[in-house]
Design a protein around this motif. Structure first.
Motif, PDB file in Angstrom:
ATOM      1  N   PHE A 186       0.924  -1.223  -0.133  1.00  5.24           N
ATOM      2  CA  PHE A 186       0.125  -0.028  -0.162  1.00  5.24           C
ATOM      3  C   PHE A 186       1.095   1.148  -0.125  1.00  5.24           C
ATOM      4  N   SER A 187       1.841   1.121   0.744  1.00 11.95           N
ATOM      5  CA  SER A 187       2.915   2.392   0.794  1.00 11.95           C
ATOM      6  C   SER A 187       3.396   3.052  -0.633  1.00 11.95           C
ATOM      7  N   THR A 188       3.382   1.794  -1.523  1.00 12.84           N
ATOM      8  CA  THR A 188       3.985   1.962  -2.970  1.00 12.84           C
ATOM      9  C   THR A 188       2.896   2.433  -3.768  1.00 12.84           C
ATOM     10  N   LEU A 189       1.529   1.439  -3.766  1.00 13.10           N
ATOM     11  CA  LEU A 189       0.752   1.554  -4.653  1.00 13.10           C
ATOM     12  C   LEU A 189      -0.379   2.519  -4.526  1.00 13.10           C
ATOM     13  N   TYR A 190      -0.509   2.706  -3.279  1.00 12.35           N
ATOM     14  CA  TYR A 190      -1.617   3.745  -3.038  1.00 12.35           C
ATOM     15  C   TYR A 190      -1.116   5.106  -2.514  1.00 12.35           C
ATOM     16  N   PHE A 191       0.137   5.429  -2.053  1.00  8.53           N
ATOM     17  CA  PHE A 191       0.638   6.422  -1.299  1.00  8.53           C
ATOM     18  C   PHE A 191       2.004   6.616  -2.023  1.00  8.53           C
ATOM     19  N   PRO A 192       2.149   6.896  -3.238  1.00  7.53           N
ATOM     20  CA  PRO A 192       3.547   7.233  -3.830  1.00  7.53           C
ATOM     21  C   PRO A 192       4.097   8.686  -3.388  1.00  7.53           C
ATOM     22  N   SER A 193       5.228   8.419  -3.239  1.00 12.40           N
ATOM     23  CA  SER A 193       6.009   9.829  -2.766  1.00 12.40           C
ATOM     24  C   SER A 193       7.395   9.517  -3.026  1.00 12.40           C
ATOM     25  N   HIS A 194       8.152  10.774  -3.314  1.00 13.70           N
ATOM     26  CA  HIS A 194       9.496  10.643  -3.357  1.00 13.70           C
ATOM     27  C   HIS A 194      10.280  10.256  -2.142  1.00 13.70           C
ATOM     28  N   ASP A 195       9.587  10.444  -1.181  1.00 12.85           N
ATOM     29  CA  ASP A 195      10.249  10.118   0.263  1.00 12.85           C
ATOM     30  C   ASP A 195       9.550   8.706   0.568  1.00 12.85           C
ATOM     31  N   PRO A 196      10.181   7.593   0.443  1.00 13.39           N
ATOM     32  CA  PRO A 196       9.470   6.256   1.028  1.00 13.39           C
ATOM     33  C   PRO A 196       9.005   6.574   2.577  1.00 13.39           C
ATOM     34  N   SER A 197       9.903   7.183   3.292  1.00 11.76           N
ATOM     35  CA  SER A 197       9.307   7.242   4.820  1.00 11.76           C
ATOM     36  C   SER A 197       7.927   8.113   4.931  1.00 11.76           C
ATOM     37  N   ILE A 198       7.738   9.037   4.012  1.00  7.15           N
ATOM     38  CA  ILE A 198       6.468   9.480   4.009  1.00  7.15           C
ATOM     39  C   ILE A 198       5.353   8.593   3.580  1.00  7.15           C
ATOM     40  N   SER A 199       5.706   7.711   2.508  1.00  2.39           N
ATOM     41  CA  SER A 199       4.818   6.865   2.048  1.00  2.39           C
ATOM     42  C   SER A 199       4.428   5.846   2.960  1.00  2.39           C
ATOM     43  N   LEU A 200       5.447   5.370   3.720  1.00  2.00           N
ATOM     44  CA  LEU A 200       5.187   4.478   4.809  1.00  2.00           C
ATOM     45  C   LEU A 200       4.350   5.082   6.024  1.00  2.00           C
ATOM     46  N   LEU A 201       4.616   6.367   6.215  1.00  3.97           N
ATOM     47  CA  LEU A 201       3.820   6.961   7.220  1.00  3.97           C
ATOM     48  C   LEU A 201       2.253   7.203   6.869  1.00  3.97           C
ATOM     49  N   LEU A 202       2.102   7.349   5.552  1.00  2.00           N
ATOM     50  CA  LEU A 202       0.689   7.507   4.878  1.00  2.00           C
ATOM     51  C   LEU A 202       0.085   6.370   5.168  1.00  2.00           C
ATOM     52  N   GLN A 259      -3.791   4.207 -11.554  1.00  6.81           N
ATOM     53  CA  GLN A 259      -4.850   4.177 -12.321  1.00  6.81           C
ATOM     54  C   GLN A 259      -5.996   5.046 -12.327  1.00  6.81           C
ATOM     55  N   VAL A 260      -6.235   5.465 -10.615  1.00  7.53           N
ATOM     56  CA  VAL A 260      -7.394   6.445 -10.603  1.00  7.53           C
ATOM     57  C   VAL A 260      -6.965   7.528  -9.712  1.00  7.53           C
ATOM     58  N   GLY A 261      -5.614   7.912  -9.528  1.00  3.34           N
ATOM     59  CA  GLY A 261      -5.042   8.914  -8.752  1.00  3.34           C
ATOM     60  C   GLY A 261      -5.615   8.838  -7.236  1.00  3.34           C
ATOM     61  N   LEU A 262      -6.328  10.151  -6.741  1.00  8.44           N
ATOM     62  CA  LEU A 262      -6.278  10.200  -5.302  1.00  8.44           C
ATOM     63  C   LEU A 262      -7.711   9.407  -4.984  1.00  8.44           C
ATOM     64  N   LEU A 263      -8.500   8.877  -5.779  1.00  9.04           N
ATOM     65  CA  LEU A 263      -9.581   8.190  -5.516  1.00  9.04           C
ATOM     66  C   LEU A 263      -9.301   6.778  -4.934  1.00  9.04           C
ATOM     67  N   ALA A 264      -7.999   6.221  -5.292  1.00  9.46           N
ATOM     68  CA  ALA A 264      -7.548   5.149  -4.848  1.00  9.46           C
ATOM     69  C   ALA A 264      -7.259   5.077  -3.416  1.00  9.46           C
ATOM     70  N   PRO A 265      -6.498   6.070  -2.801  1.00 11.22           N
ATOM     71  CA  PRO A 265      -6.346   5.774  -1.328  1.00 11.22           C
ATOM     72  C   PRO A 265      -7.488   6.303  -0.453  1.00 11.22           C
ATOM     73  N   ILE A 266      -8.339   7.308  -1.200  1.00 12.95           N
ATOM     74  CA  ILE A 266      -9.873   7.540  -0.604  1.00 12.95           C
ATOM     75  C   ILE A 266     -10.587   6.221  -0.277  1.00 12.95           C
ATOM     76  N   LEU A 267     -10.595   5.431  -1.210  1.00 10.29           N
ATOM     77  CA  LEU A 267     -11.507   3.973  -1.347  1.00 10.29           C
ATOM     78  C   LEU A 267     -10.736   3.027  -0.382  1.00 10.29           C
ATOM     79  N   LEU A 268      -9.371   3.192  -0.475  1.00 10.20           N
ATOM     80  CA  LEU A 268      -8.714   2.199   0.461  1.00 10.20           C
ATOM     81  C   LEU A 268      -8.886   2.481   1.922  1.00 10.20           C
TER      82      LEU A 268
END
Length: 433
Positions: A32-48, A102-111
């Motif tokens: 999820f940190s990679t596919l649904y919360f992509p970020s240039h900073d991996p720690s930010i992705s993991l936190l989200l 695939q669907v942008g911000l809708l993906a993390p919202i649905l997750l």
């Protein structure tokens, strides 16, 4: 009705609910940190990603109110069927959820929305499974029966983690990230259907039937609970907070802590977690059985005190080698937390009268679980600031354990409360007749 089927129904549903809940936790760092919360900073992705993990815990108190109301008004059985439907449906939908690419911000919202549904469902499952077992328990075996659904936690966690690990071995990295990780989520639909079939064949618990016969059904269980038993709700929260933080750490955050901050491989961290869970499968029924003879309060206090004494040494030695990590997981998670958790369901259920027991038991436990569920966010900040310091992490755990120890020491024996509750209910029924 055969007691073995009742115990199987309480355990099977519990296993599958926790399988789905912890499957999400395992997938958080892997997928999820990679596919649904992509970020240039991996720690930010993991936190989200871990924020969504915590959201599932935050939703559990809401589930305890919703399904507690249903369980105290309509019946334990109906409530437990709906918790399975909620958990199974949300997990299957996660398995087909489009990604951020695939669907942008809708993906993390649905997750996040599906994770909240998971939390709501689990918020009603735990208390109902406990009551299904304890309210059918023969005289003198309530502790043993109440410990059986607790075994669903280690079984569900190991199967959830193992399913993703197995798929990762059978696929390439690109295949796993593209579609492999979805398979365990989709398989949960079959498991949920089997659990619903098992639970649909059981009858309502004797305790609820008795309350219904005498007309002692609360109009609004949550209101009734806080009007007459608010002290016991707060007591349950305080009793759970101490071990709750260690539980979340050693069964969820450990995989991140051991790999990112201690330098272990994921296989080593997963093996340590499996060893702790395997030890719990032995310790939980043993301590549940013993609690019927030497008292739940004594076992509960003993587990908390020894955990308090060993929590700093735990963090001190797990960095010394895989052998120490395995040993301390077996002791702290398998034995000490196993002793606490084995008695916890029965102990908390004995705090409340039968007509609001589902609500009171569930709300107290799930509020504490919601607090502990945001531990990974705090621990991530602590690790970044202080590193894996034994005194920082151990001191954090000791603070919560101190509160639980104090409350447990001054708590009257739960078995005596049950006797008094039963006497009061009999007197009330006699007056009504």
């Amino acid at each position: 009705m055969k007691k073995s089927r009742i115990l199987f129904a309480s355990l099977a549903g519990s296993v599958i609910e926790w399988y789905d809940f912890y499957l999400y936790g395992t997938a958080t760092g892997l997928v999820f940190s990679t596919l649904y919360f992509p970020s240039h900073d991996p720690s930010i992705s993991l936190l989200l990603a871990f924020l969504t993990f915590g959201a599932g815990y935050a939703a559990r108190p809401l589930g305890s109110i919703i399904f507690g109301h249903m369980g105290d008004r309509i019946g334990r059985k109906a409530s437990l069927i709906f918790t399975l439907i909620g958990m199974g449906g949300s997990s299957m939908l996660i398995g087909v959820l489009p990604t951020y690419a695939q669907v942008g911000l809708l993906a993390p919202i649905l997750l996040v929305a599906l994770r909240l549904i998971q939390g709501i469902a689990l918020g009603g499952e735990w208390g109902g499974a406990i009551l299904l077992a304890t309210e059918y328990a023969p005289k003198g075996l309530r502790g043993l029966y109440g410990s059986i659904p607790q075994m669903g936690v280690p079984i569900g966690l190991v199967t959830g983690s193992f399913s993703l690990t197995l798929i990762s071995y059978l696929t390439t990295d690109s295949q796993f990230m593209a579609w492999g990780w979805r398979i365990p989520f989709l398989l949960s639909g079959i498991l949920i259907a089997l659990a619903i079939w098992v639970r649909s064949g059981i009858e309502e618990t004797p305790a609820f039937k008795k309350e219904k016969e005498i007309g002692n059904i609360a109009a609004v269980p949550i209101v009734e609970t806080f009007r007459k038993d608010w002290k016991n709700v707060l007591r349950a929260i305080g009793l759970k907070v101490g071990d709750g933080f260690f539980n979340v750490f050693s069964m969820s955050y450990l995989l991140v802590f051991a790999t990112v901050y201690l330098g272990y491989s994921r296989d080593t961290a997963l093996t340590a977690l499996t060893i702790g869970c395997a030890t719990m499968l032995v310790s939980i029924p043993v301590f549940g059985y013993l609690s019927d003879y030497i008292g739940r309060k004594l076992i509960y206090i003993g587990g908390l005190v020894f955990m308090f004494l060993l929590v700093v040494p735990y963090f001190s030695v797990i960095d010394e080698g895989a052998g120490w990590l395995y040993l301390m997981q077996a002791i702290m998670l398998g034995v000490l937390w196993g002793a606490i958790f084995a008695t916890q369901g029965t102990l908390f259920s004995e705090l409340f009268p039968a007509n609001v027991r589902y609500t009171g038991l569930s709300v107290g436990y799930q509020v504490a679980a919601a607090i502990a569920g945001f531990g990974p966010i705090m621990w991530g900040a602590m690790a970044e600031s202080f590193g894996p310091s034994p005194w920082v992490f151990g001191g954090f755990m000791m603070a919560g354990l101190t509160l639980s120890i104090v409350l447990s020491v001054f708590m009257p024996g739960s078995e005596k409360r049950v006797i008094n509750r039963n006497l009061n209910q009999k007197e009330k029924a006699a007056v009504q007749r």
